[in-house]
Design an enzyme around this catalytic site. Structure first.
Site, PDB file in Angstrom:
ATOM      1  N   TRP A 156      -5.641   6.410  -4.685  1.00  0.00           N
ATOM      2  CA  TRP A 156      -5.638   7.815  -5.018  1.00  0.00           C
ATOM      3  C   TRP A 156      -4.310   7.982  -6.242  1.00  0.00           C
ATOM      4  O   TRP A 156      -4.621   8.927  -6.927  1.00  0.00           O
ATOM      5  CB  TRP A 156      -5.829   8.954  -4.196  1.00  0.00           C
ATOM      6  CG  TRP A 156      -4.818   8.878  -3.086  1.00  0.00           C
ATOM      7  CD1 TRP A 156      -5.048   8.346  -1.773  1.00  0.00           C
ATOM      8  CD2 TRP A 156      -3.485   9.097  -3.143  1.00  0.00           C
ATOM      9  NE1 TRP A 156      -4.059   8.380  -1.143  1.00  0.00           N
ATOM     10  CE2 TRP A 156      -2.987   8.913  -1.798  1.00  0.00           C
ATOM     11  CE3 TRP A 156      -2.563   9.784  -4.072  1.00  0.00           C
ATOM     12  CZ2 TRP A 156      -1.586   9.049  -1.636  1.00  0.00           C
ATOM     13  CZ3 TRP A 156      -1.208   9.979  -3.611  1.00  0.00           C
ATOM     14  CH2 TRP A 156      -0.733   9.751  -2.496  1.00  0.00           C
ATOM     15  N   ASN A 157      -3.395   7.438  -6.222  1.00  0.00           N
ATOM     16  CA  ASN A 157      -2.227   7.681  -6.718  1.00  0.00           C
ATOM     17  C   ASN A 157      -2.484   7.073  -8.340  1.00  0.00           C
ATOM     18  O   ASN A 157      -1.716   7.939  -9.323  1.00  0.00           O
ATOM     19  CB  ASN A 157      -0.857   6.799  -6.165  1.00  0.00           C
ATOM     20  CG  ASN A 157      -0.822   5.484  -6.136  1.00  0.00           C
ATOM     21  OD1 ASN A 157      -2.170   4.722  -6.023  1.00  0.00           O
ATOM     22  ND2 ASN A 157       0.089   4.761  -5.725  1.00  0.00           N
ATOM     23  N   LYS A 180     -15.105   0.591  -6.008  1.00  0.00           N
ATOM     24  CA  LYS A 180     -15.106   1.775  -5.265  1.00  0.00           C
ATOM     25  C   LYS A 180     -13.721   2.557  -5.481  1.00  0.00           C
ATOM     26  O   LYS A 180     -12.678   2.146  -5.059  1.00  0.00           O
ATOM     27  CB  LYS A 180     -15.169   1.582  -3.699  1.00  0.00           C
ATOM     28  CG  LYS A 180     -15.394   2.800  -2.926  1.00  0.00           C
ATOM     29  CD  LYS A 180     -14.845   2.571  -1.546  1.00  0.00           C
ATOM     30  CE  LYS A 180     -13.574   2.979  -1.058  1.00  0.00           C
ATOM     31  NZ  LYS A 180     -13.007   4.262  -1.408  1.00  0.00           N
ATOM     32  N   GLU A 255      -2.713  -5.869  -3.827  1.00  0.00           N
ATOM     33  CA  GLU A 255      -1.400  -5.025  -4.142  1.00  0.00           C
ATOM     34  C   GLU A 255      -1.110  -3.879  -2.969  1.00  0.00           C
ATOM     35  O   GLU A 255      -1.832  -2.836  -2.957  1.00  0.00           O
ATOM     36  CB  GLU A 255      -1.702  -4.103  -5.470  1.00  0.00           C
ATOM     37  CG  GLU A 255      -1.899  -5.193  -6.733  1.00  0.00           C
ATOM     38  CD  GLU A 255      -0.760  -6.117  -7.111  1.00  0.00           C
ATOM     39  OE1 GLU A 255       0.410  -5.547  -6.686  1.00  0.00           O
ATOM     40  OE2 GLU A 255      -0.821  -7.176  -7.805  1.00  0.00           O
ATOM     41  N   LEU A 256      -0.312  -4.287  -2.168  1.00  0.00           N
ATOM     42  CA  LEU A 256      -0.077  -3.368  -1.073  1.00  0.00           C
ATOM     43  C   LEU A 256       1.170  -2.696  -1.085  1.00  0.00           C
ATOM     44  O   LEU A 256       1.771  -2.511  -2.078  1.00  0.00           O
ATOM     45  CB  LEU A 256      -0.413  -4.356   0.336  1.00  0.00           C
ATOM     46  CG  LEU A 256      -1.483  -5.170   0.281  1.00  0.00           C
ATOM     47  CD1 LEU A 256      -1.468  -6.331   1.408  1.00  0.00           C
ATOM     48  CD2 LEU A 256      -2.870  -4.391   0.099  1.00  0.00           C
ATOM     49  N   CYS A 289       3.562   2.641  -5.052  1.00  0.00           N
ATOM     50  CA  CYS A 289       4.003   1.475  -4.276  1.00  0.00           C
ATOM     51  C   CYS A 289       5.222   1.083  -4.780  1.00  0.00           C
ATOM     52  O   CYS A 289       5.902   0.408  -4.036  1.00  0.00           O
ATOM     53  CB  CYS A 289       2.996   0.793  -4.207  1.00  0.00           C
ATOM     54  SG  CYS A 289       2.308  -0.024  -5.785  1.00  0.00           S
ATOM     55  N   GLU A 386       6.971   3.563   4.863  1.00  0.00           N
ATOM     56  CA  GLU A 386       7.037   3.773   3.444  1.00  0.00           C
ATOM     57  C   GLU A 386       6.691   5.436   3.132  1.00  0.00           C
ATOM     58  O   GLU A 386       6.018   6.021   3.982  1.00  0.00           O
ATOM     59  CB  GLU A 386       5.512   3.239   2.920  1.00  0.00           C
ATOM     60  CG  GLU A 386       5.527   3.396   1.147  1.00  0.00           C
ATOM     61  CD  GLU A 386       4.404   2.390   0.811  1.00  0.00           C
ATOM     62  OE1 GLU A 386       3.398   1.971   1.478  1.00  0.00           O
ATOM     63  OE2 GLU A 386       4.447   2.134  -0.477  1.00  0.00           O
TER      64      GLU A 386
HETATM   65  P1  ADP Z   1      -3.756   5.285   0.709  1.00  0.00           P
HETATM   66  O1  ADP Z   1      -2.846   5.498   2.046  1.00  0.00           O
HETATM   67  O2  ADP Z   1      -3.276   4.986  -0.410  1.00  0.00           O
HETATM   68  O3  ADP Z   1      -4.663   6.191   0.589  1.00  0.00           O
HETATM   69  P2  ADP Z   1      -5.558   2.995   1.796  1.00  0.00           P
HETATM   70  O4  ADP Z   1      -5.220   1.711   2.016  1.00  0.00           O
HETATM   71  O5  ADP Z   1      -5.629   3.978   2.996  1.00  0.00           O
HETATM   72  O6  ADP Z   1      -4.295   3.814   0.966  1.00  0.00           O
HETATM   73  O7  ADP Z   1      -6.897   3.503   0.760  1.00  0.00           O
HETATM   74  C1  ADP Z   1      -6.682   2.897  -0.316  1.00  0.00           C
HETATM   75  C2  ADP Z   1      -8.187   2.526  -0.644  1.00  0.00           C
HETATM   76  O8  ADP Z   1      -8.725   1.792   0.289  1.00  0.00           O
HETATM   77  C3  ADP Z   1      -9.090   3.991  -0.645  1.00  0.00           C
HETATM   78  O9  ADP Z   1     -10.109   3.854  -1.505  1.00  0.00           O
HETATM   79  C4  ADP Z   1      -9.819   3.791   0.567  1.00  0.00           C
HETATM   80  O10 ADP Z   1     -10.862   4.695   0.868  1.00  0.00           O
HETATM   81  C5  ADP Z   1     -10.057   2.461   1.083  1.00  0.00           C
HETATM   82  N1  ADP Z   1     -10.056   2.016   2.538  1.00  0.00           N
HETATM   83  C6  ADP Z   1      -9.507   2.650   3.505  1.00  0.00           C
HETATM   84  N2  ADP Z   1      -9.785   2.327   4.420  1.00  0.00           N
HETATM   85  C7  ADP Z   1     -10.740   1.304   4.203  1.00  0.00           C
HETATM   86  C8  ADP Z   1     -11.344  -0.145   4.851  1.00  0.00           C
HETATM   87  N3  ADP Z   1     -11.507  -0.030   6.019  1.00  0.00           N
HETATM   88  N4  ADP Z   1     -12.453  -0.957   4.290  1.00  0.00           N
HETATM   89  C9  ADP Z   1     -12.296  -0.747   2.850  1.00  0.00           C
HETATM   90  N5  ADP Z   1     -11.664   0.156   2.101  1.00  0.00           N
HETATM   91  C10 ADP Z   1     -10.977   1.178   2.791  1.00  0.00           C
END
Ligand code: ADP
Length: 485
Positions: A156-157, A180, A255-256, A289, A386
């Site tokens: 979302w950022n 997605k 990209e984590l 990030c 973080e």
């Molecule tokens: P943030 O903390 O930036 O929201 P996330 O990693 O939770 O980071 O979310 C980033 C993306 O990954 C979002 O689109 C979220 O819906 C998706 N997401 C979260 N959990 C899962 C999962 N188990 N499998 C696939 N996508 C996921």
């Protein structure tokens, strides 16, 4: 063609060129973080819709892969132009769902367009090789082909530009995509569907769906038709996706998370360092990030830096992103605010000194004061975790090696920054830092021409640069024999 914001705000999935709701008819509310008010809904889709989107992408791939590089480049240049023509409307949509200032949102949309143009150009430079053969009567060719259907999950950022980095190389290489966007900020993601349609990109080449992350992500990683998964988000979710993708041995790009250090040496240009520090910390309310998580300042200038930095942070104008002059918008949600409060309470308990900020902003909701904390210590939680919010912890160090060791003491390795005017030190420190992105006397360094990507647990693969297309391509070796030579 100039369009209004509402024109891009689609409240439906795009599958095989049709805008459709979820099979169940269920929806998820989308809220403006600046007001807490609902702005619309999006489909709550799951496995079945994902299967259909993947199958649509697989069907579209059969003809899309046969297009020439210049045909694809032409469509992509059209897509670029459409984004720029509608930069204001797309930026407003982004601010409405995400909260960042309009200036930053316009910058992000401009960056999205720049990625598309860059990859339109790169499409025509996907070279293979003809390799000198060890045999007289055989020739060796190495060719590059699109991997097929790719699946992308974005956060979302940066709801627009994170997709540009994935849709760009996918289109350029001849891949088709199922994407997605994050549930909190789906409209900038769905807007890509409208833009692709307008640009004349064929039906099924880009499919977009919203809904259950685990169901959609589960199917994307399980389905053998998907040949690559690209994800931007937390390290925690990245690890789940890598594991899931192993079952069908897909290519993965990740990209984590990050834990960016920002080092200021005694010999730095202090004002430049403070300016860089503000940008590297408070951009997007600290929710990127590559935002600095830890400031390390050498002892001789520590006091002066903290003083100037806190004074500059205090001046930042907090407000609704749509209002003129806003520099810091709200945080994405209440959970994010609570996390920031916990970090500050933990630091204060352990001897940290709040130099400015430290509290929720008078505007209420999810607004938070830009915060600087002096006397930060390694045992404080934000040393390892973080922050993802407008909090800047400042640690003191004595010498160069100590700074490098402190900076590297994390499982992350995405971005880092340091300030020095000593050329020898610049090279020593640059070579000592285990990070994928390094800013030397610069606090904001992302650009489409350069490869963006982390080391260690911050990720796999690169986005941007000529490197950013490699993971979308398969390399084939062809041996042609019996030439009668
Ligand atoms: P943030 O903390 O930036 O929201 P996330 O990693 O939770 O980071 O979310 C980033 C993306 O990954 C979002 O689109 C979220 O819906 C998706 N997401 C979260 N959990 C899962 C999962 N188990 N499998 C696939 N996508 C996921």
């Amino acid at each position: 063609m100039l369009q209004k914001t509402s024109y891009f705000m689609k409240q439906a999935n795009l599958i095989a060129g049709e805008w459709v709701e979820a099979d169940s008819g269920q929806t998820i509310d989308v809220v403006n973080p600046a007001t807490g008010l609902k702005i619309g809904t999006v489909p709550n889709s799951g496995k079945a819709e994902t299967v259909r989107a993947i199958e649509a992408a697989a069907e579209a791939f059969e003809s899309w892969k046969k297009t020439s590089a210049s045909e694809r480049a032409k469509l992509m240049r059209k897509l670029h132009d459409l984004i720029m023509e509608n930069q204001d409307a797309l930026a407003e949509l982004l601010t409405l769902e995400q909260g960042k200032s309009l200036t930053e949102a316009k910058g992000e949309v401009g960056m999205s367009a720049a990625y598309i143009l860059w990859y339109a150009e790169e499409a025509r430079r996907i070279y293979g090789d003809v390799v000198p053969s060890p045999w007289r009567d055989r020739r060796i060719m190495v060719t590059k082909e699109p991997v097929g259907v790719i699946a992308a999950i974005t956060p979302w950022n940066f709801p627009s530009s994170m997709l540009a980095r994935k849709i760009g190389p996918a289109l350029a290489s001849g891949c088709t995509a199922v994407v997605k966007p994050a549930t909190q900020t789906p409209y900038s993601g769905l807007a890509w569907g409208v833009l692709c349609e307008e640009a004349g990109i064929p039906k099924g080449v880009v499919n977009i769906l919203t809904g259950s992350a685990s169901e959609i992500g589960g199917e994307m990683t399980r389905n053998p038709l998907v040949r690559k998964i690209t994800f931007t988000g937390s390290t925690e979710v990245g690890k789940i996706l890598i594991k899931q993708a192993a079952s069908t041995v897909k290519k993965v790009s990740m990209e984590l998370g990050g834990n960016a250090p920002f080092i200021v040496f005694d010999d730095a240009d202090l004002d430049r360092a403070v300016e860089g520090a503000i940008a590297a910390k408070f951009r997007n309310s600290g929710q990127t990030c590559v935002c600095t998580n830890r400031f390390f300042v050498q002892s001789k200038i520590y006091g002066k830096f903290v003083e100037k930095f806190a004074a500059a942070a205090e001046k930042l104008k907090v407000g609704n992103g749509l209002e003129e002059g806003t520099q810091q918008g709200p945080l994405i949600d209440e959970k994010a605010v609570q996390k920031v409060e916990e970090f500050i309470a933990d630091a204060e308990k352990k001897g940290g000194k709040v130099m400015t900020g430290g509290k929720r902003h008078a505007l209420g909701g999810t607004y938070f004061q830009p915060t600087v904390i002096a006397d930060a210590k390694p045992r404080m939680r934000f040393t390892r975790e973080e922050i993802f919010g407008p909090v800047a912890p400042v640690y003191k160090f004595k010498n160069e090696q100590e700074a490098i060791d402190l900076a590297n003491n994390t499982e992350y390795g995405l971005a880092c920054y340091f300030y020095t005017q000593d050329l020898g030190r610049a090279f020593r420190v640059m070579e000592g830092l285990k990070y994928g992105l390094i800013g030397v006397n610069e606090g904001v360094i992302t650009t489409v021409e350069a490869p963006f990507g982390g080391l260690k647990e911050s990720g796999l693969g690169k986005e941007g640069g000529h490197q950013g297309i490699e993971d979308y391509l398969d390399t084939k070796y062809v041996c042609i024999g019996g030439l009668g030579i």
